[in-house]
Design a protein around this motif. Sequence first.
Motif, PDB file in Angstrom:
ATOM      1  N   ASN A   7       0.852  -1.180   0.000  1.00 53.17           N
ATOM      2  CA  ASN A   7       0.000   0.000   0.000  1.00 53.17           C
ATOM      3  C   ASN A   7       0.898   1.245   0.000  1.00 53.17           C
ATOM      4  O   ASN A   7       1.833   1.340   0.796  1.00 53.17           O
ATOM      5  CB  ASN A   7      -0.874  -0.035   1.262  1.00 53.17           C
ATOM      6  N   PRO A   8       0.643   2.228  -0.885  1.00 54.20           N
ATOM      7  CA  PRO A   8       1.501   3.425  -0.935  1.00 54.20           C
ATOM      8  C   PRO A   8       1.548   4.206   0.379  1.00 54.20           C
ATOM      9  O   PRO A   8       2.583   4.775   0.721  1.00 54.20           O
ATOM     10  CB  PRO A   8       0.885   4.278  -2.042  1.00 54.20           C
ATOM     11  N   VAL A   9       0.444   4.215   1.120  1.00 53.08           N
ATOM     12  CA  VAL A   9       0.444   4.917   2.406  1.00 53.08           C
ATOM     13  C   VAL A   9       1.368   4.185   3.384  1.00 53.08           C
ATOM     14  O   VAL A   9       2.151   4.815   4.102  1.00 53.08           O
ATOM     15  CB  VAL A   9      -0.989   5.030   2.974  1.00 53.08           C
ATOM     16  N   CYS A  10       1.283   2.862   3.413  1.00 53.13           N
ATOM     17  CA  CYS A  10       2.181   2.070   4.268  1.00 53.13           C
ATOM     18  C   CYS A  10       3.634   2.258   3.834  1.00 53.13           C
ATOM     19  O   CYS A  10       4.526   2.354   4.683  1.00 53.13           O
ATOM     20  CB  CYS A  10       1.813   0.591   4.214  1.00 53.13           C
TER      21      CYS A  10
ATOM     22  N   ILE B 119       4.878   5.429   5.332  1.00 50.95           N
ATOM     23  CA  ILE B 119       5.113   5.288   6.770  1.00 50.95           C
ATOM     24  C   ILE B 119       6.402   4.512   7.020  1.00 50.95           C
ATOM     25  O   ILE B 119       7.239   4.916   7.832  1.00 50.95           O
ATOM     26  CB  ILE B 119       3.905   4.610   7.455  1.00 50.95           C
ATOM     27  N   TYR B 120       6.578   3.393   6.305  1.00 49.78           N
ATOM     28  CA  TYR B 120       7.786   2.586   6.483  1.00 49.78           C
ATOM     29  C   TYR B 120       9.034   3.365   6.058  1.00 49.78           C
ATOM     30  O   TYR B 120      10.055   3.332   6.740  1.00 49.78           O
ATOM     31  CB  TYR B 120       7.694   1.287   5.675  1.00 49.78           C
ATOM     32  N   ARG B 121       8.947   4.061   4.941  1.00 52.22           N
ATOM     33  CA  ARG B 121      10.104   4.796   4.428  1.00 52.22           C
ATOM     34  C   ARG B 121      10.527   5.906   5.397  1.00 52.22           C
ATOM     35  O   ARG B 121      11.706   6.165   5.588  1.00 52.22           O
ATOM     36  CB  ARG B 121       9.777   5.382   3.060  1.00 52.22           C
TER      37      ARG B 121
ATOM     38  N   TYR C 275     -10.440  -0.129  -3.208  1.00 56.04           N
ATOM     39  CA  TYR C 275      -9.039  -0.324  -3.550  1.00 56.04           C
ATOM     40  C   TYR C 275      -8.198   0.932  -3.355  1.00 56.04           C
ATOM     41  O   TYR C 275      -7.006   0.918  -3.631  1.00 56.04           O
ATOM     42  CB  TYR C 275      -8.921  -0.840  -4.983  1.00 56.04           C
ATOM     43  N   HIS C 276      -8.835   2.007  -2.885  1.00 54.05           N
ATOM     44  CA  HIS C 276      -8.075   3.227  -2.605  1.00 54.05           C
ATOM     45  C   HIS C 276      -7.122   2.926  -1.444  1.00 54.05           C
ATOM     46  O   HIS C 276      -7.499   2.284  -0.459  1.00 54.05           O
ATOM     47  CB  HIS C 276      -9.018   4.372  -2.236  1.00 54.05           C
ATOM     48  N   PRO C 277      -5.857   3.358  -1.544  1.00 56.60           N
ATOM     49  CA  PRO C 277      -4.875   3.007  -0.512  1.00 56.60           C
ATOM     50  C   PRO C 277      -5.276   3.419   0.908  1.00 56.60           C
ATOM     51  O   PRO C 277      -5.069   2.668   1.852  1.00 56.60           O
ATOM     52  CB  PRO C 277      -3.610   3.759  -0.949  1.00 56.60           C
ATOM     53  N   MET C 278      -5.870   4.599   1.054  1.00 59.18           N
ATOM     54  CA  MET C 278      -6.252   5.054   2.393  1.00 59.18           C
ATOM     55  C   MET C 278      -7.408   4.221   2.946  1.00 59.18           C
ATOM     56  O   MET C 278      -7.417   3.875   4.129  1.00 59.18           O
ATOM     57  CB  MET C 278      -6.627   6.543   2.358  1.00 59.18           C
TER      58      MET C 278
END
Length: 191
Positions: free
Chosen positions: A38-41, A44-46, A131-134
Amino acid sequence: MNYLTNALDLILGVVFSALVTLFVLRVLAEACRADFHNPVCQFIYRFTNPVLRPLRKVLPTVRRINTAALLVVLVLECLKWLIRAAMAGMMPSPLGLVVVGIADALDFFLLTWIVLVFAWSLLSMFAPDRYHPMVRLVSSLAEPLVRPLRGRMTLGGLDFSPTVVLLGLVLARILVVGPIRDLGLRWFLGG
């Protein structure tokens, strides 16, 4: 407090809340096994990896709970209180500082879950793009809290399980965090 101190306290609160939010979401995402792709995850990880990577060598993950991220949340909360005390010209007791930091960290986790469960229940009424990342992230973080009650709190076709979960989280803030914070503040102030 004068106007400048109030403004600095506001900025301090916003900066520390933003940082704590990232690490709290990191803990929750790992604990709930949120989709790593997920792009949001990924954001956060980055953002949190440079801080957590060295700490994870010393503090391992225990049962999907990132203890390094928990430590960072606690340190940030204690640092916020220490800076506030310095702005007020006080020197807090170390034990009081740690207890207030623990209370604020626990409160932040509970408040984050309140926001997530409320947003999840609100989103379920509007049928957004699943399916929206948020939406996927909110669902993966709120679902584990609501799942045990789902279907058991139904009345007239309405599922009240999110309401019961929200009530439990608010009561935990009042009955658990409140007394811990009061005790910590008494020790913090040296009383």
